[in-house]
Design a protein around this motif. Structure first.
Motif, PDB file in Angstrom:
ATOM      1  N   PHE A 101      56.393 160.368 -11.703  1.00  0.00           N
ATOM      2  CA  PHE A 101      57.773 160.105 -11.397  1.00  0.00           C
ATOM      3  C   PHE A 101      57.875 158.968 -10.432  1.00  0.00           C
ATOM      4  CE2 PHE A 101      56.718 163.475  -8.473  1.00  0.00           C
ATOM      5  CZ  PHE A 101      56.872 162.764  -7.113  1.00  0.00           C
ATOM      6  N   HIS A 102      56.785 158.650  -9.846  1.00  0.00           N
ATOM      7  CA  HIS A 102      57.050 157.618  -8.760  1.00  0.00           C
ATOM      8  C   HIS A 102      56.805 156.266  -9.364  1.00  0.00           C
ATOM      9  CE1 HIS A 102      52.237 157.895  -7.864  1.00  0.00           C
ATOM     10  NE2 HIS A 102      52.650 157.769  -8.945  1.00  0.00           N
ATOM     11  N   HIS A 103      56.347 156.023 -10.548  1.00  0.00           N
ATOM     12  CA  HIS A 103      56.263 154.695 -11.154  1.00  0.00           C
ATOM     13  C   HIS A 103      57.638 153.931 -11.062  1.00  0.00           C
ATOM     14  CE1 HIS A 103      51.994 154.667 -11.331  1.00  0.00           C
ATOM     15  NE2 HIS A 103      52.073 155.868 -12.008  1.00  0.00           N
ATOM     16  N   SER A 104      58.612 155.035 -11.602  1.00  0.00           N
ATOM     17  CA  SER A 104      60.059 154.512 -11.582  1.00  0.00           C
ATOM     18  C   SER A 104      60.905 155.051 -10.986  1.00  0.00           C
ATOM     19  CB  SER A 104      60.531 154.607 -13.089  1.00  0.00           C
ATOM     20  OG  SER A 104      60.566 155.775 -13.395  1.00  0.00           O
ATOM     21  N   TRP A 105      60.643 155.988 -10.045  1.00  0.00           N
ATOM     22  CA  TRP A 105      61.155 156.935  -8.969  1.00  0.00           C
ATOM     23  C   TRP A 105      62.422 157.426  -9.845  1.00  0.00           C
ATOM     24  CZ3 TRP A 105      59.313 159.166  -5.341  1.00  0.00           C
ATOM     25  CH2 TRP A 105      58.336 158.609  -4.493  1.00  0.00           C
ATOM     26  N   MET A 106      62.112 158.219 -10.874  1.00  0.00           N
ATOM     27  CA  MET A 106      63.388 159.173 -11.384  1.00  0.00           C
ATOM     28  C   MET A 106      64.095 160.019 -10.644  1.00  0.00           C
ATOM     29  SD  MET A 106      61.105 161.978 -13.549  1.00  0.00           S
ATOM     30  CE  MET A 106      60.196 160.806 -14.505  1.00  0.00           C
ATOM     31  N   SER A 107      64.992 160.258 -10.546  1.00  0.00           N
ATOM     32  CA  SER A 107      65.879 161.235  -9.552  1.00  0.00           C
ATOM     33  C   SER A 107      65.047 162.489  -9.407  1.00  0.00           C
ATOM     34  CB  SER A 107      67.136 161.625  -9.802  1.00  0.00           C
ATOM     35  OG  SER A 107      67.327 162.141 -11.115  1.00  0.00           O
ATOM     36  N   ALA A 108      64.992 163.188  -8.406  1.00  0.00           N
ATOM     37  CA  ALA A 108      64.390 164.536  -7.994  1.00  0.00           C
ATOM     38  C   ALA A 108      65.042 165.486  -8.946  1.00  0.00           C
ATOM     39  CB  ALA A 108      64.725 164.936  -6.611  1.00  0.00           C
ATOM     40  N   GLU A 109      66.156 165.375  -9.150  1.00  0.00           N
ATOM     41  CA  GLU A 109      67.111 166.450  -9.958  1.00  0.00           C
ATOM     42  C   GLU A 109      66.406 166.070 -11.592  1.00  0.00           C
ATOM     43  OE1 GLU A 109      71.494 167.248 -11.800  1.00  0.00           O
ATOM     44  OE2 GLU A 109      71.309 165.689 -10.302  1.00  0.00           O
ATOM     45  N   LYS A 110      66.079 164.966 -12.009  1.00  0.00           N
ATOM     46  CA  LYS A 110      65.571 165.009 -13.336  1.00  0.00           C
ATOM     47  C   LYS A 110      64.025 165.506 -13.392  1.00  0.00           C
ATOM     48  CE  LYS A 110      64.231 161.446 -16.961  1.00  0.00           C
ATOM     49  NZ  LYS A 110      64.368 159.935 -17.313  1.00  0.00           N
ATOM     50  N   PHE A 111      63.250 165.343 -12.229  1.00  0.00           N
ATOM     51  CA  PHE A 111      61.938 165.709 -12.269  1.00  0.00           C
ATOM     52  C   PHE A 111      61.982 167.347 -12.282  1.00  0.00           C
ATOM     53  CE2 PHE A 111      57.920 166.428  -9.796  1.00  0.00           C
ATOM     54  CZ  PHE A 111      57.113 166.298 -10.856  1.00  0.00           C
ATOM     55  N   THR A 112      62.792 167.782 -11.324  1.00  0.00           N
ATOM     56  CA  THR A 112      62.939 169.159 -11.416  1.00  0.00           C
ATOM     57  C   THR A 112      62.988 169.894 -12.860  1.00  0.00           C
ATOM     58  OG1 THR A 112      64.254 169.121  -9.431  1.00  0.00           O
ATOM     59  CG2 THR A 112      64.461 171.139 -10.568  1.00  0.00           C
ATOM     60  N   GLY A 113      63.900 169.379 -13.796  1.00  0.00           N
ATOM     61  CA  GLY A 113      63.938 170.037 -14.979  1.00  0.00           C
ATOM     62  C   GLY A 113      62.947 169.364 -15.948  1.00  0.00           C
ATOM     63  N   LEU A 114      61.877 168.390 -15.490  1.00  0.00           N
ATOM     64  CA  LEU A 114      61.172 167.794 -16.681  1.00  0.00           C
ATOM     65  C   LEU A 114      60.294 168.579 -17.141  1.00  0.00           C
ATOM     66  CD1 LEU A 114      60.745 164.772 -17.671  1.00  0.00           C
ATOM     67  CD2 LEU A 114      58.981 164.727 -16.046  1.00  0.00           C
ATOM     68  N   PRO A 115      60.593 169.009 -18.591  1.00  0.00           N
ATOM     69  CA  PRO A 115      59.395 170.073 -19.156  1.00  0.00           C
ATOM     70  C   PRO A 115      57.956 169.592 -19.194  1.00  0.00           C
ATOM     71  CG  PRO A 115      61.218 169.707 -20.374  1.00  0.00           C
ATOM     72  CD  PRO A 115      61.353 168.484 -19.469  1.00  0.00           C
ATOM     73  N   TYR A 116      57.120 170.605 -19.119  1.00  0.00           N
ATOM     74  CA  TYR A 116      55.363 170.398 -19.300  1.00  0.00           C
ATOM     75  C   TYR A 116      54.896 170.478 -20.479  1.00  0.00           C
ATOM     76  CZ  TYR A 116      50.811 169.860 -17.916  1.00  0.00           C
ATOM     77  OH  TYR A 116      49.275 169.609 -17.799  1.00  0.00           O
ATOM     78  N   ASP A 117      54.374 169.713 -21.427  1.00  0.00           N
ATOM     79  CA  ASP A 117      54.117 170.322 -22.628  1.00  0.00           C
ATOM     80  C   ASP A 117      52.322 170.629 -22.355  1.00  0.00           C
ATOM     81  OD1 ASP A 117      53.048 170.406 -25.146  1.00  0.00           O
ATOM     82  OD2 ASP A 117      53.402 168.303 -25.804  1.00  0.00           O
ATOM     83  N   ALA A 118      52.059 171.983 -22.462  1.00  0.00           N
ATOM     84  CA  ALA A 118      50.795 172.347 -22.262  1.00  0.00           C
ATOM     85  C   ALA A 118      50.006 172.314 -23.511  1.00  0.00           C
ATOM     86  CB  ALA A 118      50.847 173.668 -21.801  1.00  0.00           C
ATOM     87  N   THR A 119      50.532 171.920 -24.784  1.00  0.00           N
ATOM     88  CA  THR A 119      49.926 172.210 -26.085  1.00  0.00           C
ATOM     89  C   THR A 119      48.561 171.236 -26.220  1.00  0.00           C
ATOM     90  OG1 THR A 119      51.302 170.306 -27.085  1.00  0.00           O
ATOM     91  CG2 THR A 119      52.087 172.440 -27.357  1.00  0.00           C
ATOM     92  N   ASP A 120      48.399 170.363 -25.231  1.00  0.00           N
ATOM     93  CA  ASP A 120      47.014 169.593 -25.310  1.00  0.00           C
ATOM     94  C   ASP A 120      46.279 169.960 -24.181  1.00  0.00           C
ATOM     95  OD1 ASP A 120      45.638 167.664 -26.864  1.00  0.00           O
ATOM     96  OD2 ASP A 120      46.201 166.180 -25.443  1.00  0.00           O
ATOM     97  N   HIS A 121      46.520 170.815 -23.131  1.00  0.00           N
ATOM     98  CA  HIS A 121      45.887 171.057 -21.994  1.00  0.00           C
ATOM     99  C   HIS A 121      44.600 171.941 -22.375  1.00  0.00           C
ATOM    100  CE1 HIS A 121      44.951 172.869 -17.998  1.00  0.00           C
ATOM    101  NE2 HIS A 121      45.786 171.734 -17.609  1.00  0.00           N
ATOM    102  N   VAL A 122      43.641 171.620 -21.611  1.00  0.00           N
ATOM    103  CA  VAL A 122      42.138 172.130 -22.012  1.00  0.00           C
ATOM    104  C   VAL A 122      42.344 173.814 -21.803  1.00  0.00           C
ATOM    105  CG1 VAL A 122      41.474 171.868 -19.768  1.00  0.00           C
ATOM    106  CG2 VAL A 122      39.778 171.809 -21.345  1.00  0.00           C
ATOM    107  N   PHE A 123      43.226 174.248 -20.934  1.00  0.00           N
ATOM    108  CA  PHE A 123      43.332 175.574 -20.693  1.00  0.00           C
ATOM    109  C   PHE A 123      44.702 176.230 -21.309  1.00  0.00           C
ATOM    110  CE2 PHE A 123      40.865 174.836 -16.497  1.00  0.00           C
ATOM    111  CZ  PHE A 123      39.489 175.064 -17.520  1.00  0.00           C
ATOM    112  N   ARG A 124      45.250 175.681 -22.315  1.00  0.00           N
ATOM    113  CA  ARG A 124      46.458 176.255 -22.906  1.00  0.00           C
ATOM    114  C   ARG A 124      46.484 177.578 -23.350  1.00  0.00           C
ATOM    115  NH1 ARG A 124      43.851 172.892 -26.759  1.00  0.00           N
ATOM    116  NH2 ARG A 124      43.500 173.724 -28.573  1.00  0.00           N
ATOM    117  N   ASP A 125      45.304 178.033 -23.818  1.00  0.00           N
ATOM    118  CA  ASP A 125      45.035 179.267 -24.294  1.00  0.00           C
ATOM    119  C   ASP A 125      45.573 180.524 -23.403  1.00  0.00           C
ATOM    120  OD1 ASP A 125      44.223 178.306 -26.784  1.00  0.00           O
ATOM    121  OD2 ASP A 125      42.042 178.955 -26.221  1.00  0.00           O
ATOM    122  N   VAL A 126      45.382 180.233 -22.021  1.00  0.00           N
ATOM    123  CA  VAL A 126      45.720 181.227 -21.153  1.00  0.00           C
ATOM    124  C   VAL A 126      47.552 181.049 -20.628  1.00  0.00           C
ATOM    125  CG1 VAL A 126      43.560 181.112 -20.274  1.00  0.00           C
ATOM    126  CG2 VAL A 126      45.310 179.649 -19.265  1.00  0.00           C
TER     127      VAL A 126
END
Length: 249
Positions: free
Chosen positions: A164-189
Motif C-alpha cells: 500500500f505504501h507505493h501509492s499510499w492507498m487510503s487506510a480504509e481501502k487497505f483495511t478491506g483489501l482481500p488476501y488471495d491465499a490460493t497461491d500461498h505455500v501453506f494454503r492447505d491450512v
C-alpha cells in the motif's frame, strides 16, 4: 513522531559476491563485526520502501515467535564499489552509499520445498495469517522465501509486503483489501486460520506496531509516514473479515 530503539549499526568491509536470484541484486558482504550478511541496497530498483517493509514485517514476525534472520543496518562506503569490475554492481554499490539493510547470512541453508523441515499446522497457520495481515504476496511455491537451516524454518525477503505504501492507498481501502491465499505455500491450512485469529490479533498491540515501525531509520522514511504505517496496520487489524484466510467466524 514515532520512534524506537535502532537496529544495530555496522560497517561493510568487503563485498563478496552478488546474489542474482532476485531482481534487486542483493549481495553477500562482510561487516566490521566479523559477520557475513546478505546486504539489501537502498539504491536498488525497489528503493528504500522495500527495506522499510523488510524491517517492519521481519521484526514483527520475530516478536510473534517466528524465526527471521537477524537484521542490522550497514554503512556502505562508496569506495567499495569503485573496485568492482561488474558495472551493474558497481553502479548499485555507489548509488547505495550510506545505510543499507544487512540480513544475517545462514551458511548451508537451503530453500524450503516441503520435503524437509515442515512446520506443524499451527505454525503454518500462523505464517499464513501474518502474511495476509501485512499483504505479503511473495510466499508461493514459485518462491517460498523460506529457508531450512539446522532443521528449522526461517522466513526471509519481506520487501514485497505492505505494498500500500507505493501509492499510499487510503487506510480504509487497505483495511478491506482481500488476501488471495490460493497461491500461498501453506494454503492447505487456511481452514484452521480462523481458530487462531483472535489470539494473534490480541498479540499485535499498538505498542508492538509502534516499536517495529520505529526501527526504520529516518533515511528511508518520509516525515509523517511512521504514523501512516501505524494507521494502516491498525485499521487492517481492527476489521479482519475481508482478508482473513479461511473466512471470518
Amino acid at each position: 513522531m514515532l520512534c524506537g530503539v535502532s537496529l544495530p549499526i555496522i560497517t561493510a568491509t568487503r563485498y563478496v559476491l552478488p546474489l542474482r536470484e532476485g531482481g534487486s541484486l542483493p549481495g553477500v558482504v562482510e561487516g566490521n563485526d566479523l559477520g557475513t550478511y546478505v546486504l539489501k541496497f537502498h539504491g536498488a530498483g525497489q528503493g528504500p520502501k522495500a527495506l522499510v517493509a523488510e524491517v517492519v514485517v521481519g521484526e514483527l514476525f520475530r516478536r510473534l515467535g517466528l524465526r527471521v534472520p537477524e537484521l542490522k543496518l550497514m554503512e556502505l562506503d562508496p569506495a567499495i564499489g569503485k573496485s568492482e569490475p561488474d558495472e551493474e554492481i558497481q553502479d548499485l554499490l555507489i548509488r547505495s552509499a550510506g545505510l543499507n539493510l544487512a540480513v544475517d547470512f545462514l551458511p548451508g541453508s537451503f530453500g524450503y520445498d516441503g520435503s524437509s523441515g515442515k512446520p506443524d499446522d499451527a505454525t503454518q497457520a500462523r505464517i499464513l495469517w501474518l502474511d495476509a495481515f501485512v499483504a505479503n504476496v511473495d510466499r508461493s511455491w514459485r518462491n517460498t522465501n523460506l529457508l531450512v537451516w539446522h532443521k528449522n524454518l526461517w522466513l526471509i525477503d519481506h520487501g514485497a509486503a505492505l505494498y500500500f505504501h507505493h501509492s499510499w492507498m487510503s487506510a480504509e481501502k487497505f483495511t478491506g483489501l482481500p488476501y488471495d491465499a490460493t497461491d500461498h505455500v501453506f494454503r492447505d491450512v487456511a481452514p484452521a486460520v480462523p481458530d487462531i485469529d483472535s489470539q494473534l490479533a490480541a498479540e499485535i498491540t499498538p505498542e508492538l506496531l509502534t516499536e517495529v515501525i520505529g526501527l526504520v531509520p529516518d533515511e528511508w522514511i518520509a516525515p509523517g509516514d511512521r504514523e501512516r504505517y501505524l494507521d494502516h496496520l491498525t485499521a487492517r487489524l481492527a476489521d479482519r473479515s475481508a482478508w482473513l484466510p479461511g473466512g471470518a467466524r
